[in-house]
Design a protein around this motif. Structure first.
Motif, PDB file in Angstrom:
ATOM      1  N   ASP A 202       0.822  -1.208   0.000  1.00  0.00           N
ATOM      2  CA  ASP A 202       0.000   0.000   0.000  1.00  0.00           C
ATOM      3  C   ASP A 202       0.858   1.260   0.000  1.00  0.00           C
ATOM      4  O   ASP A 202       0.561   2.219  -0.698  1.00  0.00           O
ATOM      5  N   SER A 203       1.938   1.254   0.766  1.00  0.00           N
ATOM      6  CA  SER A 203       2.781   2.437   0.848  1.00  0.00           C
ATOM      7  C   SER A 203       3.487   2.705  -0.467  1.00  0.00           C
ATOM      8  O   SER A 203       3.788   3.848  -0.795  1.00  0.00           O
ATOM      9  N   ARG A 204       3.732   1.669  -1.238  1.00  0.00           N
ATOM     10  CA  ARG A 204       4.345   1.867  -2.551  1.00  0.00           C
ATOM     11  C   ARG A 204       3.318   2.353  -3.567  1.00  0.00           C
ATOM     12  O   ARG A 204       3.632   3.099  -4.475  1.00  0.00           O
ATOM     13  N   LYS A 205       2.098   1.922  -3.389  1.00  0.00           N
ATOM     14  CA  LYS A 205       1.071   2.237  -4.365  1.00  0.00           C
ATOM     15  C   LYS A 205       0.641   3.697  -4.279  1.00  0.00           C
ATOM     16  O   LYS A 205       0.367   4.339  -5.282  1.00  0.00           O
ATOM     17  N   LYS A 206       0.598   4.260  -3.094  1.00  0.00           N
ATOM     18  CA  LYS A 206       0.064   5.606  -2.923  1.00  0.00           C
ATOM     19  C   LYS A 206       0.831   6.668  -3.702  1.00  0.00           C
ATOM     20  O   LYS A 206       0.208   7.489  -4.381  1.00  0.00           O
ATOM     21  N   PRO A 207       2.164   6.712  -3.649  1.00  0.00           N
ATOM     22  CA  PRO A 207       2.868   7.721  -4.460  1.00  0.00           C
ATOM     23  C   PRO A 207       2.591   7.576  -5.953  1.00  0.00           C
ATOM     24  O   PRO A 207       2.461   8.570  -6.667  1.00  0.00           O
ATOM     25  N   ALA A 208       2.498   6.330  -6.435  1.00  0.00           N
ATOM     26  CA  ALA A 208       2.209   6.113  -7.854  1.00  0.00           C
ATOM     27  C   ALA A 208       0.825   6.620  -8.204  1.00  0.00           C
ATOM     28  O   ALA A 208       0.610   7.241  -9.256  1.00  0.00           O
ATOM     29  N   ASP A 209      -0.151   6.359  -7.334  1.00  0.00           N
ATOM     30  CA  ASP A 209      -1.506   6.829  -7.589  1.00  0.00           C
ATOM     31  C   ASP A 209      -1.575   8.348  -7.558  1.00  0.00           C
ATOM     32  O   ASP A 209      -2.293   8.974  -8.341  1.00  0.00           O
ATOM     33  N   GLU A 210      -0.843   8.968  -6.648  1.00  0.00           N
ATOM     34  CA  GLU A 210      -0.821  10.426  -6.557  1.00  0.00           C
ATOM     35  C   GLU A 210      -0.180  11.037  -7.800  1.00  0.00           C
ATOM     36  O   GLU A 210      -0.649  12.043  -8.335  1.00  0.00           O
ATOM     37  N   HIS A 211       0.891  10.419  -8.263  1.00  0.00           N
ATOM     38  CA  HIS A 211       1.547  10.867  -9.495  1.00  0.00           C
ATOM     39  C   HIS A 211       0.562  10.782 -10.664  1.00  0.00           C
ATOM     40  O   HIS A 211       0.435  11.738 -11.450  1.00  0.00           O
ATOM     41  N   ALA A 212      -0.153   9.665 -10.767  1.00  0.00           N
ATOM     42  CA  ALA A 212      -1.117   9.486 -11.854  1.00  0.00           C
ATOM     43  C   ALA A 212      -2.217  10.541 -11.777  1.00  0.00           C
ATOM     44  O   ALA A 212      -2.643  11.088 -12.803  1.00  0.00           O
ATOM     45  N   ARG A 213      -2.683  10.837 -10.574  1.00  0.00           N
ATOM     46  CA  ARG A 213      -3.748  11.831 -10.415  1.00  0.00           C
ATOM     47  C   ARG A 213      -3.284  13.204 -10.900  1.00  0.00           C
ATOM     48  O   ARG A 213      -4.008  13.899 -11.635  1.00  0.00           O
TER      49      ARG A 213
END
Length: 238
Positions: A5-16
């Motif tokens: 989850d901690s790895r996924k959040k920065p990627a999702d924020e970047h995508a947003r």
């Protein structure tokens, strides 16, 4: 689970952030692409079509990832005997693409989590989209996943100019003029500052070729376009 989850959040924020940026500039995206490149971007996309055309049998299935407003998808559809699907995560871009050609299928989806089965396509393309992903390696892996065995990937992306004198001119244009002109016309200077920064961070030609081999592509090659301002990489799924 917590680590994932901690790895996924920065990627999702970047995508947003990237999605919102492209949504803001979408009304003038095509105009600026052609203006800022002096229409050379059209020639670069034609190079992708020329490269793939002899490699694909009739009625191939081609996926154009990060298709934006659909220019490459449409060029492939009109020139190659193939069924073309365009996918992008920015709905306003897809709406513009659908207006250009109602015969094509345009799908909303993330390039890092493509909504397609394994080995579904004979070829995949991505033009000026790979550098926008939070992980180039994950993007390449996903491109390979949806390719059939022996299928081809074609990656068109800004790269590192290889002619010394021209390199200095291109760098000065990208770092100084491009953000000003793009910001003035689009109303979002930050979007074209992002373009400048994303190009400077993106792997050079040889490094990208190595990354493609590392994730399982064979017969990897690249062609410099306009002195290396852009490069067209190709690779075949082993």
């Amino acid at each position: 689970m917590g680590l994932t989850d901690s790895r996924k959040k920065p990627a999702d924020e970047h995508a947003r952030r990237v999605r919102e940026m492209f949504a803001r500039i979408s009304p003038r995206y095509d105009l600026l692409n052609h203006l800022l490149s002096a229409n050379v971007d059209r020639r670069w996309r034609r190079a992708v079509v020329r490269k793939l055309r002899p490699l694909l049998p009739d009625n191939s299935r081609v996926l154009d990832v990060a298709c934006g407003t659909g220019d490459l998808s449409i060029a492939l559809f009109e020139t190659v005997s193939a069924r073309v699907v365009g996918v992008d995560f920015c709905r306003p871009m897809l709406e513009l693409a659908a207006r250009k050609n109602s015969q094509l299928c345009f799908v909303e989806g993330d390039a890092l989590r493509l909504p397609f089965a394994d080995a579904a396509f004979d070829a995949v393309t991505i033009a000026f989209g790979l550098r926008n992903l939070s992980s180039v390696e994950r993007g390449l892996t996903e491109l390979r996943r949806v390719l059939k065995p022996d299928g081809w990937a074609a990656i068109l992306e800004f790269s590192k100019p290889v002619v010394p004198g021209f390199r200095a001119i291109a760098t000065a244009y990208c770092t100084r003029l491009l953000p000003r002109i793009g910001g003035l016309i689009s109303g979002s200077r930050s979007a074209y500052e992002y373009l400048r920064d994303s190009v400077s961070r993106f792997p050079d030609q040889e490094t990208l070729a190595t990354l493609m081999r590392d994730v399982g592509f064979g017969e990897v090659a690249f062609e410099n376009l306009t002195g290396g301002v852009a490069a067209l990489h190709t690779g075949r799924r082993k």
